[in-house]
Scaffold this motif. Structure first.
Motif, PDB file in Angstrom:
ATOM      1  N   TYR A  10      -1.047   2.951   3.158  1.00 30.83           N
ATOM      2  CA  TYR A  10      -2.035   3.392   2.033  1.00 30.83           C
ATOM      3  C   TYR A  10      -2.011   5.028   2.078  1.00 30.83           C
ATOM      4  CZ  TYR A  10      -3.792  -1.119   1.620  1.00 30.83           C
ATOM      5  OH  TYR A  10      -3.794  -2.521   1.470  1.00 30.83           O
ATOM      6  N   ARG A  11      -2.494   5.631   0.722  1.00 35.55           N
ATOM      7  CA  ARG A  11      -2.773   7.058   1.097  1.00 35.55           C
ATOM      8  C   ARG A  11      -3.954   7.508   1.468  1.00 35.55           C
ATOM      9  NH1 ARG A  11       0.069  10.757  -2.217  1.00 35.55           N
ATOM     10  NH2 ARG A  11       1.378   9.642  -3.709  1.00 35.55           N
ATOM     11  N   ASN A  12      -4.170   8.391   2.369  1.00 33.03           N
ATOM     12  CA  ASN A  12      -5.559   8.962   2.779  1.00 33.03           C
ATOM     13  C   ASN A  12      -6.075  10.029   1.823  1.00 33.03           C
ATOM     14  OD1 ASN A  12      -5.321   7.585   5.190  1.00 33.03           O
ATOM     15  ND2 ASN A  12      -3.879   9.014   6.108  1.00 33.03           N
ATOM     16  N   VAL A  13      -7.044   9.475   1.043  1.00 31.60           N
ATOM     17  CA  VAL A  13      -7.557   9.914  -0.064  1.00 31.60           C
ATOM     18  C   VAL A  13      -9.143  10.353   0.175  1.00 31.60           C
ATOM     19  CG1 VAL A  13      -7.838  10.360  -2.449  1.00 31.60           C
ATOM     20  CG2 VAL A  13      -5.863   9.455  -1.591  1.00 31.60           C
ATOM     21  N   ASP A  49       0.389   3.699  -1.109  1.00 39.68           N
ATOM     22  CA  ASP A  49       1.604   4.918  -0.900  1.00 39.68           C
ATOM     23  C   ASP A  49       2.355   5.274  -2.116  1.00 39.68           C
ATOM     24  OD1 ASP A  49       1.834   7.212   0.604  1.00 39.68           O
ATOM     25  OD2 ASP A  49       3.510   6.442   1.667  1.00 39.68           O
ATOM     26  N   THR A  52       2.184   7.989  -7.591  1.00 42.79           N
ATOM     27  CA  THR A  52       2.349   9.375  -7.654  1.00 42.79           C
ATOM     28  C   THR A  52       0.949   9.794  -7.033  1.00 42.79           C
ATOM     29  OG1 THR A  52       1.502   9.454  -9.904  1.00 42.79           O
ATOM     30  CG2 THR A  52       3.902   9.046  -9.376  1.00 42.79           C
ATOM     31  N   GLU A  53       0.876  11.257  -6.788  1.00 37.97           N
ATOM     32  CA  GLU A  53      -0.173  11.980  -6.301  1.00 37.97           C
ATOM     33  C   GLU A  53      -1.240  11.939  -7.582  1.00 37.97           C
ATOM     34  OE1 GLU A  53       0.979  15.890  -5.221  1.00 37.97           O
ATOM     35  OE2 GLU A  53       1.792  15.075  -3.354  1.00 37.97           O
ATOM     36  N   ALA A  56      -2.814   8.601  -7.728  1.00 38.95           N
ATOM     37  CA  ALA A  56      -3.538   8.482  -6.614  1.00 38.95           C
ATOM     38  C   ALA A  56      -4.968   9.250  -6.952  1.00 38.95           C
ATOM     39  CB  ALA A  56      -2.970   9.018  -5.359  1.00 38.95           C
ATOM     40  N   ASP A  82      -5.686  14.976  -0.808  1.00 38.56           N
ATOM     41  CA  ASP A  82      -4.667  13.961  -0.111  1.00 38.56           C
ATOM     42  C   ASP A  82      -4.608  14.704   1.244  1.00 38.56           C
ATOM     43  OD1 ASP A  82      -2.311  13.122   1.443  1.00 38.56           O
ATOM     44  OD2 ASP A  82      -1.429  12.745  -0.534  1.00 38.56           O
ATOM     45  N   GLU A  84      -3.232  13.825   4.097  1.00 39.87           N
ATOM     46  CA  GLU A  84      -1.888  13.812   5.002  1.00 39.87           C
ATOM     47  C   GLU A  84      -1.075  15.199   4.125  1.00 39.87           C
ATOM     48  OE1 GLU A  84       0.404  10.306   5.122  1.00 39.87           O
ATOM     49  OE2 GLU A  84      -1.441   9.227   5.586  1.00 39.87           O
TER      50      GLU A  84
END
Length: 129
Positions: A10-13, A49, A52-53, A56, A82, A84
């Motif tokens: 997963y993305r860290n958002v 993840d 795309t940004e 997200a 984001d 990361e």
């Protein structure tokens, strides 16, 4: 109740919400608008993840708005970060034609901005750059 998204990683958002400058009292008192409980840092979980940004950011903001009732959005500055990548994300208006990925949650983690986040916001919003 929706099930958590099982895709990994997963993305860290984060979603960071601050009162707009025009809403801050000149005497240094606290923001007291209708949305005074909203400003703070929100952790958004469940965004895969693979997106795309811009996607997200879209999903993070959708989850945030679903979890928070905002009376006057123009009184607040809302940023998606984001953690990361260490940068602000720009939102895609409607990245998937309305498709929702499901399992995305948003929870307020506090009202204080950690120093690294203050530095990031100041760097990203610097009008001299």
């Amino acid at each position: 109740m929706s099930q958590m998204n099982t895709e990994t990683p997963y993305r860290n958002v984060l979603v960071v919400v601050l009162p707009e400058r025009h809403m801050l009292p000149p005497d240094g008192d606290e923001f007291k608008g209708d949305d005074s409980a909203i400003p703070g840092v929100y952790s958004v979980d469940g965004i895969p993840d693979r997106v795309t940004e811009e996607e997200a950011a879209y999903y993070a903001l959708e989850a945030f708005h679903e979890s928070q009732g905002i009376a006057f959005v123009e009184d607040l500055a809302i940023f998606v970060i984001d953690t990361e990548a260490g940068r602000l994300l720009d939102e895609d208006e409607d990245p998937t034609g309305g498709e929702w990925i499901g399992g995305v949650s948003c929870e307020k983690t506090g009202t204080d901005l950690p120093p690294w986040l203050v530095t990031l916001l100041l760097r990203e919003m610097d009008p001299l750059d």
